[in-house]
Every structure is written in C-alpha cells, then in structure tokens.
Design an enzyme around this catalytic site. Structure first.
Site, PDB file in Angstrom:
ATOM      1  N   GLU A   1     -11.138  -1.908  -5.237  1.00 19.54           N
ATOM      2  CA  GLU A   1     -10.955  -2.097  -3.775  1.00 19.54           C
ATOM      3  C   GLU A   1     -10.989  -1.000  -3.253  1.00 19.54           C
ATOM      4  OE1 GLU A   1      -7.163  -3.589  -2.732  1.00 19.54           O
ATOM      5  OE2 GLU A   1      -7.862  -4.892  -1.204  1.00 19.54           O
TER       6      GLU A   1
ATOM      7  N   CYS B   1      -7.089  -7.013   4.048  1.00 17.19           N
ATOM      8  CA  CYS B   1      -7.107  -7.569   2.840  1.00 17.19           C
ATOM      9  C   CYS B   1      -8.342  -8.828   2.665  1.00 17.19           C
ATOM     10  CB  CYS B   1      -5.984  -8.241   2.058  1.00 17.19           C
ATOM     11  SG  CYS B   1      -5.388  -9.688   3.156  1.00 17.19           S
TER      12      CYS B   1
ATOM     13  N   GLU C   1       6.948   1.983   3.739  1.00 16.41           N
ATOM     14  CA  GLU C   1       7.317   3.178   4.203  1.00 16.41           C
ATOM     15  C   GLU C   1       6.619   3.945   5.203  1.00 16.41           C
ATOM     16  OE1 GLU C   1       6.462   2.218   1.216  1.00 16.41           O
ATOM     17  OE2 GLU C   1       6.539   3.727  -0.434  1.00 16.41           O
ATOM     18  N   ARG C   2       5.191   3.792   5.238  1.00 22.12           N
ATOM     19  CA  ARG C   2       4.424   4.422   6.073  1.00 22.12           C
ATOM     20  C   ARG C   2       4.374   3.881   7.348  1.00 22.12           C
ATOM     21  NH1 ARG C   2      -0.622   2.871   1.734  1.00 22.12           N
ATOM     22  NH2 ARG C   2       0.493   3.225  -0.118  1.00 22.12           N
TER      23      ARG C   2
ATOM     24  N   PHE D   1       1.172  -1.726   4.345  1.00 21.41           N
ATOM     25  CA  PHE D   1       1.236  -0.947   5.462  1.00 21.41           C
ATOM     26  C   PHE D   1       0.347  -1.705   6.587  1.00 21.41           C
ATOM     27  CE2 PHE D   1      -2.794   0.687   3.662  1.00 21.41           C
ATOM     28  CZ  PHE D   1      -3.452   0.850   4.596  1.00 21.41           C
TER      29      PHE D   1
ATOM     30  N   SER E   1      -0.884  -4.557  -3.048  1.00 24.74           N
ATOM     31  CA  SER E   1      -1.898  -4.115  -4.040  1.00 24.74           C
ATOM     32  C   SER E   1      -1.763  -4.798  -5.245  1.00 24.74           C
ATOM     33  CB  SER E   1      -2.103  -2.682  -4.379  1.00 24.74           C
ATOM     34  OG  SER E   1      -0.706  -2.129  -4.706  1.00 24.74           O
TER      35      SER E   1
ATOM     36  N   LYS F   1      11.850  -5.347   2.913  1.00 19.66           N
ATOM     37  CA  LYS F   1      11.521  -3.943   2.517  1.00 19.66           C
ATOM     38  C   LYS F   1      10.291  -3.854   3.060  1.00 19.66           C
ATOM     39  CE  LYS F   1       9.637  -1.355   0.062  1.00 19.66           C
ATOM     40  NZ  LYS F   1       8.918  -0.456   0.809  1.00 19.66           N
TER      41      LYS F   1
HETATM   42  P1  NAD Z   1       1.219  -1.258  -1.970  1.00 18.82           P
HETATM   43  O1  NAD Z   1       1.039  -2.142  -3.131  1.00 18.82           O
HETATM   44  O2  NAD Z   1       0.821   0.243  -2.153  1.00 18.82           O
HETATM   45  O3  NAD Z   1       2.630  -1.221  -1.239  1.00 18.82           O
HETATM   46  C1  NAD Z   1       3.062  -2.546  -0.804  1.00 18.82           C
HETATM   47  C2  NAD Z   1       4.403  -2.543  -0.889  1.00 18.82           C
HETATM   48  O4  NAD Z   1       5.109  -2.113  -2.263  1.00 18.82           O
HETATM   49  C3  NAD Z   1       5.213  -1.354  -0.082  1.00 18.82           C
HETATM   50  O5  NAD Z   1       6.195  -1.857   0.547  1.00 18.82           O
HETATM   51  C4  NAD Z   1       5.706  -0.286  -1.058  1.00 18.82           C
HETATM   52  O6  NAD Z   1       6.666   0.323  -0.486  1.00 18.82           O
HETATM   53  C5  NAD Z   1       5.775  -1.172  -2.186  1.00 18.82           C
HETATM   54  N1  NAD Z   1       5.429  -0.516  -3.544  1.00 18.82           N
HETATM   55  C6  NAD Z   1       4.609   0.507  -3.580  1.00 18.82           C
HETATM   56  N2  NAD Z   1       4.461   1.052  -5.209  1.00 18.82           N
HETATM   57  C7  NAD Z   1       5.491   0.617  -5.562  1.00 18.82           C
HETATM   58  C8  NAD Z   1       6.022   0.491  -6.931  1.00 18.82           C
HETATM   59  N3  NAD Z   1       5.514   1.162  -7.663  1.00 18.82           N
HETATM   60  N4  NAD Z   1       7.098  -0.254  -7.310  1.00 18.82           N
HETATM   61  C9  NAD Z   1       7.703  -0.996  -6.368  1.00 18.82           C
HETATM   62  N5  NAD Z   1       7.164  -1.320  -5.101  1.00 18.82           N
HETATM   63  C10 NAD Z   1       6.288  -0.606  -4.822  1.00 18.82           C
HETATM   64  O7  NAD Z   1       0.055  -1.859  -0.896  1.00 18.82           O
HETATM   65  P2  NAD Z   1      -0.283  -0.957   0.682  1.00 18.82           P
HETATM   66  O8  NAD Z   1      -1.309   0.136   0.032  1.00 18.82           O
HETATM   67  O9  NAD Z   1       0.729  -1.021   1.367  1.00 18.82           O
HETATM   68  O10 NAD Z   1      -1.401  -2.224   1.139  1.00 18.82           O
HETATM   69  C11 NAD Z   1      -2.491  -2.320   0.939  1.00 18.82           C
HETATM   70  C12 NAD Z   1      -2.849  -3.345  -0.157  1.00 18.82           C
HETATM   71  O11 NAD Z   1      -2.208  -4.720   0.021  1.00 18.82           O
HETATM   72  C13 NAD Z   1      -4.080  -3.687  -0.425  1.00 18.82           C
HETATM   73  O12 NAD Z   1      -4.438  -3.916  -1.802  1.00 18.82           O
HETATM   74  C14 NAD Z   1      -4.520  -4.990   0.122  1.00 18.82           C
HETATM   75  O13 NAD Z   1      -5.667  -5.544  -0.345  1.00 18.82           O
HETATM   76  C15 NAD Z   1      -3.225  -5.581   0.148  1.00 18.82           C
HETATM   77  N6  NAD Z   1      -2.974  -6.648   1.044  1.00 18.82           N
HETATM   78  C16 NAD Z   1      -3.045  -8.053   0.599  1.00 18.82           C
HETATM   79  C17 NAD Z   1      -2.966  -9.221   1.304  1.00 18.82           C
HETATM   80  C18 NAD Z   1      -3.097 -10.597   0.880  1.00 18.82           C
HETATM   81  O14 NAD Z   1      -2.678 -11.287   1.690  1.00 18.82           O
HETATM   82  N7  NAD Z   1      -3.652 -10.731  -0.273  1.00 18.82           N
HETATM   83  C19 NAD Z   1      -2.686  -8.855   2.790  1.00 18.82           C
HETATM   84  C20 NAD Z   1      -2.453  -7.482   3.013  1.00 18.82           C
HETATM   85  C21 NAD Z   1      -2.677  -6.537   2.205  1.00 18.82           C
END
Ligand code: NAD
Length: 499
Positions: free
Chosen positions: A384, A281, A176-177, A149, A226, A173
């Site tokens: 985090e 991140c 969804e937020r 998101f 994450s 994909k």
């Molecule tokens: P998230 O992991 O909750 O969601 C990321 C994606 O995964 C979304 O599209 C979501 O729909 C999907 N998803 C969520 N739960 C799932 C499941 N159980 N099974 C399959 N898919 C699933 O992350 P977020 O809250 O949207 O974003 C924040 C996180 O992203 C933080 O941990 C941040 O550090 C990380 N991030 C990392 C980088 C990097 O380059 N390392 C960059 C940006 C964000």
C-alpha cells in the site's frame, strides 16, 4: 509554539509524561504545535474518570442521549469552517475535502439519533405459560478507540458517536499527527450536553495504546489504521478478553472492461487515485484495463488528465485537486516505492519525482505518478503506497482481472467499470472484497449501511457504523420471566396451576 493538550473530564489538560510529538503544517513543512504523548498513568486516570461517569450516562434514557447527538449535529454545522480549517492545516487536505471529512462523520452522528429505535430490544409474549422473554441491549461500560491520521474527523465520529449514544463512555486515542480536530470535537459534544468524562481524548503513541490494551476496565477497542498495527491490536486486545474490531490497509483495484465508457472511467480513476493525495483507504491504487486496446486507450486518456492536476496548499483556493502528504517521512516512503517500481521494470508514464511547488519547497508535496505494465510480483503492486501513485496492471481477460483483485491480500474496496449488467453482477457476486462499486470508483457506504473490508483489511466480525455499530457497542441480555397472572382462584394465586 502551541502546546496541545489532552481532553479529560471536561477540560483541556496538559501532558505530564514529558514526551511530545511534533505536529507539522504539511504545506510548509513547519512544526506548528507539539502534542503530548500520554503515559500509562495518564491513560489509566482517564479510564477511572470514564468509569465513574458512565453508569449515570448509561442509565439516561436513549431519547435524551439522542438529543445530545441532534444538538451536536447543529454545532458541527455551525463550526464546519473552523473545524475544516484546523483539519486542513494539520492534515494538508484541501478545504472542500476537509469539509467532506467532517460531513461524513456528521452523517454517522445523524444516524445515531435513531438510537431509541435501534436499542429497543425484542420481546416475546407468552413464550410459555405465564412466561415472557425479552432481550435488552446494554452498554459495555468504558470503551476506547484508536484512529489514523487520514480522516481525523470522520473516523473518530464513526466510533464515538455510536459508542456514546449506546450509553458507553469512550476514550479516543487519535493520531498524533493531526490531533486538533478530535480535541475540538470533544469540546463541541459537551457543548451539546454530553456529561463530562463520557468522551475523553488522550493523545499519545504506542505507550497510550498499550495502556488501553492492558487496562481491565476498558471493555472494547475499535482501531482504524495500517494492517500490521491492526493485527497487533486485534491479537493483544482479544488476548486481554476485550471486544475488538480493527480495520487495516488497502490496495483497491478498479477493473475497466472493453465496453466501459473510457472517459468516465478515466475521470473516475483520476479522482479516486489522486484525490486527497492518495491518502484514502478507499483510494483506487490499481487500474486493471482488460485487453491491450482498452489499456492503450485508457493510458492515452489518463495522461493529460493527470498532468493537469493542480497540487497546492489548502489556502490557495477550492480548485486545488490535492494537497501535500502528511509528513516528510510519508513523502520519502512514497518516492522510495516509486523508485522501486522503476528499478523493477514498471513503465513510469507520468513521472512526478521532480515536482516542487514555488514558495512551498519545504512542504511535503508529491507530484502525481502513473505506472503502466506493473506486474503482481512488483513491490509497488504488493504494498500500500498511500500516495498519489496509480499502477496499471494489464489483464488479458475478465477472469484474469477478477483473479488479480481476488488474490491480493487486501480486500477493502474495488470497482468495475462496464456497460454490461451480467459482468457487473458476476463481479459483485464473486469478488472477495467488502465494498464494491459498479461504475462507482469509491463505493463508501452511507452511514446507515456498514463499512468494512475483507481479508487483511479487517480483523473482527462487525463493521463500522450502520446497524453493526449498535451491536458492537452493546451487550445482549435475555430475560425470561414468569408471572402467575390469570390463574387467580378466589383472589388467591394458584401456583400449582402453572406447572
Ligand atoms: P497507523 O497504523 O500508522 O496509525 C494508526 C493509529 O495507530 C494511530 O493512532 C497511531 O498512533 C497508532 N499506532 C501507530 N503505531 C503503533 C504501534 N506500534 N503500536 C500501537 N499503536 C500504534 O496508520 P496511519 O498512518 O495513521 O493511517 C493510514 C493507514 O490507515 C493506511 O494503512 C490506511 O489504509 C488505513 N486506513 C484504513 C481504513 C479502513 O477503514 N480500513 C480507513 C482509514 C485508514
């Protein structure tokens, strides 16, 4: 209420699964739209469309594909304000920050204009008698990506721009937020000349992600989000024989040496720790001053700066420092972790727990927090937090500070503030972290370098954007050819002469 769609085969398509997720305006707490959550059949149908469209696109010469990127850059600039408005409304980040999100993605699109050069391949003349050898970089076919998101414009563009310019079809994909901007980007790149079916957006949650993971036609998956989900997608995707790269969470340390310019360091910490409400991140979430005196002076400088931060909705002007966090659940999680920090004995020097914004009481705003005397065993150090919370861990020496950053399970970014070149050089060489800043708090590499962490912040071999993206989104084929040229005798080929 607005019902969002998928973007399939060049058109906005309503969801048919019957499942939806709420999309909030984080500043007011109101549900402003609902987004459809695709099921396996909807996802698989998009893959079929992509598979039918991709061969012609893959056979289009790279220069023509690059021209689509050129035009796309123009359109992104034309629609910058409209995109930023939609982005801020769903994500909550300030208007300048939303433009920055789009701009950093746009720079990757600009880099992709160099595709004809990047895809040229290699050639060895006369590798043997009459033998030439050449390597081609060919597209993979149908590729996919799952994005978080916190950068709903930049991260999708990190993935789909190189995938597409390399000749692949791409299915996104998004989170969804905040799904509106990805849908707008898909429409915009088609206006730039991309054929239908090459970039499609399928909205959804785990069900759509699993459909991508288990669809045999999908050749590669990029993920940013994450760490637990990154690990799941990497493990499952690899077991399905796909090429996978996953980027996970972070806990970025900034080391402040006694010789650092402490005003500069304090300014940097405030921007890097609280900007975008800490939902980056590459945010700095741990400050590590070296020596008690450095720590005392740093805290003294930080407190007034943090107390002055202006928190508000993106609509209240460009001088707002940060906006709300993305959901009520995110807010709850941040405040729960702050309470854990207090319970486990950290000193809460700036306490934002009672923060409330008049007129926006239902919004997901979180006040700024500063902890001092945090220790590595505390939950607020290990986890985090992804909110406006900065933890200070006091170190007795440079080695102790370095060891802290090295021992942490995450390894996305880090920074050191010092005036001493030897220390900075030693730090850059020894640290086991992917992106390093020297007197630069958020060392995000530009589009023509690559972006990626180490340790639990990444799963896979290649980084995002830069030359790595062209490797990730292509397969190498090496051709060895032998032609009996130059061995003609009386107009006849003499094949024997070649042996
Ligand atoms: P998230 O992991 O909750 O969601 C990321 C994606 O995964 C979304 O599209 C979501 O729909 C999907 N998803 C969520 N739960 C799932 C499941 N159980 N099974 C399959 N898919 C699933 O992350 P977020 O809250 O949207 O974003 C924040 C996180 O992203 C933080 O941990 C941040 O550090 C990380 N991030 C990392 C980088 C990097 O380059 N390392 C960059 C940006 C964000």
């Amino acid at each position: 209420m607005q019902e969002l769609t998928h973007y399939i085969n060049g058109a906005h398509v309503k969801g048919t699964s019957g499942r939806f997720a709420d999309v909030f305006n984080p500043a007011t707490g109101e549900v402003q739209a609902k987004v459809p959550l695709a099921n396996k059949d909807e996802f698989d149908a998009a893959v079929e469309i992509a598979a039918a469209a991709q061969p012609a696109w893959g056979a289009t010469n790279p220069q023509r594909r690059a021209r689509v990127m050129m035009k796309f850059v123009d359109l992104l600039n034309r629609d910058m304000d409209k995109l930023a408005e939609a982005l801020s409304r769903e994500h909550g980040k300030t208007f300048p920050d939303a433009k920055g999100d789009i701009q950093r993605g746009l720079e990757v699109v600009e880099y992709c204009i160099g595709a004809p050069q990047m895809l040229k391949g290699e050639f060895t003349d006369s590798a043997g008698p009459g033998i030439d050898m050449y390597s081609l970089r060919q597209p993979l076919g149908v590729t996919g990506g799952i994005t978080p998101f916190n950068f709903p414009a930049m991260i999708p563009m990190w993935m789909f721009a190189p995938a597409i310019v390399c000749g692949n079809a791409f299915i996104l994909k998004p989170s969804e937020r905040d799904p509106s901007v990805p849908l707008m980007l898909a429409e915009l790149i088609e206006e730039a000349g991309l054929p239908k079916g090459i970039l499609q957006v399928v909205n959804g949650d785990k069900e759509a992600v699993d459909a991508m993971l288990y669809n045999d036609t999908v050749q590669s998956i990029g993920f940013v989000g994450s760490t637990p989900i990154a690990e799941y997608i990497y493990g499952t995707g690899c077991s399905q024989g796909k090429r996978v790269q996953c980027f996970g969470g972070a806990k970025n340390h900034m080391i402040i040496m006694p010789d650092a310019d402490l005003d500069q360091a304090a300014d940097a910490l405030v921007g890097a720790g609280y900007g975008a409400a800490g939902e980056r991140c590459m945010a700095i979430s741990v400050a590590v001053p070296v020596g008690e005196e450095t720590a005392d002076r740093l805290i003294e400088k930080l407190v007034p700066r943090i107390e002055k931060l202006k928190v508000g909705p993106y609509t209240s002007g460009d001088d707002v420092d940060y906006g709300p966090v993305v959901t009520a659940q995110a807010k709850e999680n941040i405040l729960r972790l702050v309470q854990t920090g207090v319970d486990q004995g950290a000193e809460l020097v700036v306490d934002g727990r009672d923060f409330s914004l008049q007129g926006y009481e239902e919004g997901f705003f979180v006040g700024a927090h500063l902890f001092d005397r945090v220790t590595p065993d505390m939950d607020i150090y290990k986890t985090e937090i992804f909110g406006p919370v900065l933890s200070t861990v006091r170190a007795g020496s440079y080695e102790e500070a370095l060891g802290l950053a090295m021992d942490h399970e995450y390894g996305n970014g880090t920074a050191i503030f010092t005036r001493d070149g030897d220390t900075a050089r030693d730090f850059a060489n020894r640290i086991n972290i992917g992106m390093v800043g020297i007197n630069v708090p958020i060392p995000v590499p530009l589009a023509y370098h690559t972006f990626g962490g180490w340790k639990k912040s990444v799963f896979g071999d290649l980084n995002q954007h830069g030359p790595d993206a062209f490797k990730f989104y292509t397969r190498t084929k090496t051709v060895t050819s032998r032609w009996p040229s130059g061995i003609k005798e009386g107009g006849e080929f003499n094949f024997k002469a070649m042996d």
